[in-house]
Design a protein around this motif. Structure first.
Motif, short mmCIF file in Angstrom:
data_model
loop_
_atom_site.label_atom_id
_atom_site.label_comp_id
_atom_site.label_asym_id
_atom_site.label_seq_id
_atom_site.Cartn_x
_atom_site.Cartn_y
_atom_site.Cartn_z
N UNK A 131 0.81 -1.23 0.00
CA UNK A 131 0.00 0.00 0.00
C UNK A 131 0.84 1.27 0.00
N UNK A 132 2.15 1.13 -0.18
CA UNK A 132 3.00 2.33 -0.25
C UNK A 132 3.07 2.83 -1.69
N UNK A 133 3.24 4.16 -1.84
CA UNK A 133 3.36 4.70 -3.19
C UNK A 133 4.59 4.12 -3.88
N UNK A 134 4.44 3.86 -5.16
CA UNK A 134 5.55 3.27 -5.93
C UNK A 134 6.70 4.28 -6.08
N UNK A 135 7.85 3.75 -6.41
CA UNK A 135 8.97 4.61 -6.82
C UNK A 135 8.70 5.07 -8.25
N UNK A 136 9.45 6.09 -8.67
CA UNK A 136 9.36 6.56 -10.06
C UNK A 136 9.58 5.41 -11.05
N UNK A 137 10.64 4.65 -10.84
CA UNK A 137 10.96 3.58 -11.79
C UNK A 137 9.87 2.52 -11.84
N UNK A 169 -3.03 22.13 -16.18
CA UNK A 169 -4.13 22.91 -15.57
C UNK A 169 -4.47 24.14 -16.41
N UNK A 170 -5.61 24.77 -16.07
CA UNK A 170 -6.02 25.99 -16.78
C UNK A 170 -4.93 27.06 -16.78
N UNK A 171 -4.21 27.16 -15.66
CA UNK A 171 -3.21 28.23 -15.56
C UNK A 171 -1.88 27.85 -16.20
N UNK A 172 -1.84 26.68 -16.80
CA UNK A 172 -0.62 26.28 -17.51
C UNK A 172 0.36 25.48 -16.67
N UNK A 173 0.05 25.30 -15.38
CA UNK A 173 0.97 24.50 -14.55
C UNK A 173 0.71 23.01 -14.78
N UNK A 174 1.70 22.19 -14.44
CA UNK A 174 1.49 20.73 -14.54
C UNK A 174 0.46 20.32 -13.50
N UNK A 175 -0.47 19.46 -13.88
CA UNK A 175 -1.44 18.95 -12.90
C UNK A 175 -0.70 18.08 -11.88
N UNK A 181 3.31 13.52 -9.16
CA UNK A 181 3.97 13.50 -7.85
C UNK A 181 5.03 12.41 -7.77
N UNK A 182 4.72 11.26 -8.38
CA UNK A 182 5.66 10.14 -8.28
C UNK A 182 6.79 10.27 -9.32
N UNK A 183 6.41 10.61 -10.54
CA UNK A 183 7.43 10.61 -11.62
C UNK A 183 8.16 11.95 -11.68
N UNK A 184 7.39 13.03 -11.49
CA UNK A 184 8.00 14.36 -11.60
C UNK A 184 7.44 15.09 -12.81
N UNK A 185 7.99 16.29 -13.07
CA UNK A 185 7.45 17.13 -14.13
C UNK A 185 7.71 16.56 -15.53
N UNK A 187 6.69 13.65 -16.38
CA UNK A 187 5.73 12.55 -16.58
C UNK A 187 5.24 12.47 -18.03
N UNK A 188 4.83 13.59 -18.61
CA UNK A 188 4.25 13.54 -19.97
C UNK A 188 5.32 13.06 -20.96
N UNK A 189 6.50 13.63 -20.82
CA UNK A 189 7.61 13.24 -21.71
C UNK A 189 7.89 11.73 -21.60
N UNK A 190 7.95 11.22 -20.38
CA UNK A 190 8.22 9.79 -20.18
C UNK A 190 7.11 8.93 -20.79
N UNK A 191 5.86 9.41 -20.66
CA UNK A 191 4.73 8.65 -21.22
C UNK A 191 4.87 8.53 -22.74
N UNK A 192 5.27 9.61 -23.37
CA UNK A 192 5.42 9.57 -24.84
C UNK A 192 6.61 8.69 -25.26
N UNK A 193 7.67 8.73 -24.48
CA UNK A 193 8.84 7.89 -24.80
C UNK A 193 8.42 6.41 -24.70
N UNK A 194 7.70 6.07 -23.62
CA UNK A 194 7.26 4.68 -23.43
C UNK A 194 6.31 4.27 -24.57
N UNK A 195 5.34 5.13 -24.86
CA UNK A 195 4.38 4.79 -25.93
C UNK A 195 5.11 4.58 -27.24
N UNK A 196 6.08 5.40 -27.50
CA UNK A 196 6.82 5.28 -28.76
C UNK A 196 7.61 3.98 -28.82
N UNK A 197 8.14 3.58 -27.68
CA UNK A 197 8.94 2.34 -27.67
C UNK A 197 8.07 1.10 -27.73
#
Ligand code: G3I
Length: 383
Positions: A131-137, A169-175, A181-185, A187-197
Motif C-alpha cells: 500500500x505504499x506509493x511506488x517509486x518513479x521507476x 491545468x487551466x493556468x498552464x501549470x502541470x497537474x 507527484x511520483x514521476x515528476x514534471x 511525466x508527460x515526456x516519459x509517457x510519450x517515450x514509453x508509448x513510442x517504444x
C-alpha cells in the motif's frame, strides 16, 4: 446583413421546419441520406464515441448510425485503466475486442482512449503490495507494461492513441496528479517515450486536453510541443477535446487557438466534440459547489426528451459555425470526433448538474436525426 452562408442556413432551417411539419421521414429516406463522412471526405475524418452495447450489436440503431456517418471511432470508457484492468492481472477485454473487430470489419479508424489519465485510474496502479506509493521507476515500468499489453492485443487494429490526457491545468501549470507527484514534471515526456517504444511503429501519439482556448493551458501545450520537437521526444498530434457550449468559447477564440496550436507543425485532432446546449458558464462564475447542483425546471427546461425545433436549429447554427471554422483549418485538422452518438449517451446529462436532460449531439435519444445533423452535412457539402 445576411451573407451567402447564413442565407443558406436560413433556407436550410426553413426547409427543415416545413419538411418536418409536412412529411414523415421514412427509414428509406434516412438510409439514403448523405453521411457526415461523405460530406467531409477529403477534409478530415469524422468520428464518434461508442460504448460496450453498441460494439456488441451490429443491429443496434446507434451502431447503424456509426456505420452510415462516421469513419473514425473511440470507446468512451472501455480502455480507461479502471475499466480495462481494474485489479492487477484482471482484464475486461470483451468491449475492447468487440470495438477492434467492429472498426476493422467496417473500415473505421479506431482510436485508443486513453493510455495515461489521472482520472479513472485505480489506486493499485500507484501502490505496491504493502500500500505504499511506488517509486518513479516502478510506476514507469507499470506504464510500460500497459503500453505493451495494448500493443500485443490491439497493435494491429488501433494505430492512434491518446497517450496522455488532461495533464495541464487551466493556468498552464502541470497537474499535480499522482503521476506527476511520483514521476515528476517529466511525466508527460516519459509517457510519450514509453508509448513510442512499445506501440507499433507509425502509431499516432496524441496529447489530449480540454479548455484548449484557455491562455495558460494553450501556452504550456505549445511550449511543451516545441520543446519535445526540439529534443526529439516523440509526439505526433495535439488533441483539442471541444467540450463547448452555445456561447463559449467564441468562434474567434477557437479560430485563434487552432491557429496557434497548428503553428507547432503538429496535426490537430478534435477529439471530444459536443455542445452543452443547456449551458454551464453561470454555474462556474457563481462559484457554487458543483456537487450540490440538482436539476430544476429553470436549468432543465426539456426534461422529457422533446427538444423543440427552434432549439434544434439554434444548436445546428452553432455547429455550422464551428464546422465552417474547422473547414477553414482543414489542412491542419486530421479528425473531428463527437463525444457520443445520441443525446442519450452524453456525459452532459450528468454534468455539471446531475439529472438534466441535455441535447448536445446530432442525434436524438431515440436515434432519430436532429435538424442540426443536416445543417452540419450541408456545411460540408457546400465546400
Ligand atoms: O456503468 C456504470 C453503471 O453501471 C453505474 O451504475 C453508474 C453509477 O455511477 O456508473 C456507470 O459508469 C459511469 C460511466 O461513465 C458510464 O456511464 C461512471 O460512473 C462515470 O464515471 C463515467 O463517466 C465517464 C467519464 O469520462 C469519467 O470516466 C463518461 O462516461 C465519459 O464520457 C467521460 O469522458 C471524458 C473523457 O474520457 C476525457 N475527457 C472528458 C470526458 C468527459 O468527462
Amino acid at each position: 446583413m445576411l451573407n451567402r452562408f447564413s442565407l443558406n442556413l436560413s433556407l436550410t432551417a426553413a426547409a427543415l421546419v416545413i419538411i418536418s411539419a409536412c412529411t414523415t421521414t421514412t427509414q428509406a429516406t434516412l438510409d439514403k441520406q448523405v453521411g457526415l463522412k461523405e460530406a467531409y471526405a477529403g477534409k478530415f475524418l469524422i468520428g464518434a464515441t461508442m460504448n460496450g452495447t453498441m460494439v456488441a450489436n451490429n443491429n443496434d440503431p446507434k451502431t447503424k448510425i456509426v456505420k452510415q456517418h462516421f469513419n473514425a471511432a473511440t470507446m468512451d470508457n472501455a480502455f480507461k485503466w479502471e475499466r480495462f484492468n481494474p485489479e492487477p492481472g484482471i482484464y475486461s477485454l470483451d468491449a475492447p475486442h468487440n470495438f477492434a473487430k467492429f472498426t476493422n470489419d467496417n473500415n473505421i479508424t479506431a482510436i485508443g482512449h486513453v493510455l495515461f489519465w489521472h482520472s479513472q485510474t485505480p489506486d493499485w496502479v500507484f501502490k505496491d503490495a504493502q500500500g505504499n506509493l511506488l517509486s518513479r521507476d516502478a510506476l514507469l515500468q507499470r506504464m510500460r507494461e500497459r503500453a505493451q499489453f495494448m500493443a500485443r492485443h490491439f497493435g494491429d487494429q488501433i494505430k492512434i492513441w491518446d497517450v496522455v490526457n488532461e495533464a495541464i491545468e487551466d493556468d498552464g501549470s502541470w497537474r499535480k496528479s499522482l503521476y506527476n507527484q511520483i514521476i515528476g514534471d517529466d511525466f508527460i515526456e516519459q509517457a510519450f517515450i514509453i508509448a513510442n517504444e512499445e506501440l507499433p511503429a507509425g502509431s499516432t501519439k496524441i496529447y489530449n486536453d480540454y479548455g484548449m482556448t484557455r491562455p495558460g493551458r494553450v501556452a504550456t501545450v505549445i511550449k511543451m510541443v516545441n520543446d519535445f520537437k526540439a529534443r526529439g521526444v516523440p509526439i505526433d498530434a495535439i488533441g483539442v477535446q471541444g467540450h463547448w457550449s452555445m456561447d463559449e468559447p467564441t468562434i474567434a477564440d477557437i479560430d485563434s487557438n487552432l491557429s496557434a496550436l497548428a503553428a507547432t507543425g503538429l496535426p490537430l485532432h478534435v477529439t471530444e466534440l459536443d455542445i452543452d446546449y443547456l449551458g454551464r458558464e453561470h454555474f462556474f462564475s457563481a462559484n457554487v459547489d458543483l456537487k450540490k447542483l440538482v436539476a430544476t425546471p429553470e436549468n432543465n427546461p426539456y426534461p422529457d426528451g422533446n427538444f423543440p425545433t427552434d432549439a434544434d436549429i439554434k444548436l445546428g447554427k452553432r455547429y455550422a459555425d464551428i464546422f465552417n471554422l474547422f473547414l477553414k483549418h482543414h489542412q491542419n485538422i486530421d479528425r473531428v470526433t463527437f463525444w457520443g452518438v445520441t443525446d442519450a449517451d452524453s456525459w452532459l446529462n450528468g454534468w455539471p448538474v446531475a439529472g438534466r436532460t441535455n441535447y448536445p449531439l446530432l442525434f436524438n435519444s431515440d436515434a432519430s436525426p436532429k435538424a442540426a445533423l443536416q445543417m452540419v452535412i450541408d456545411v460540408g457539402l457546400q465546400h
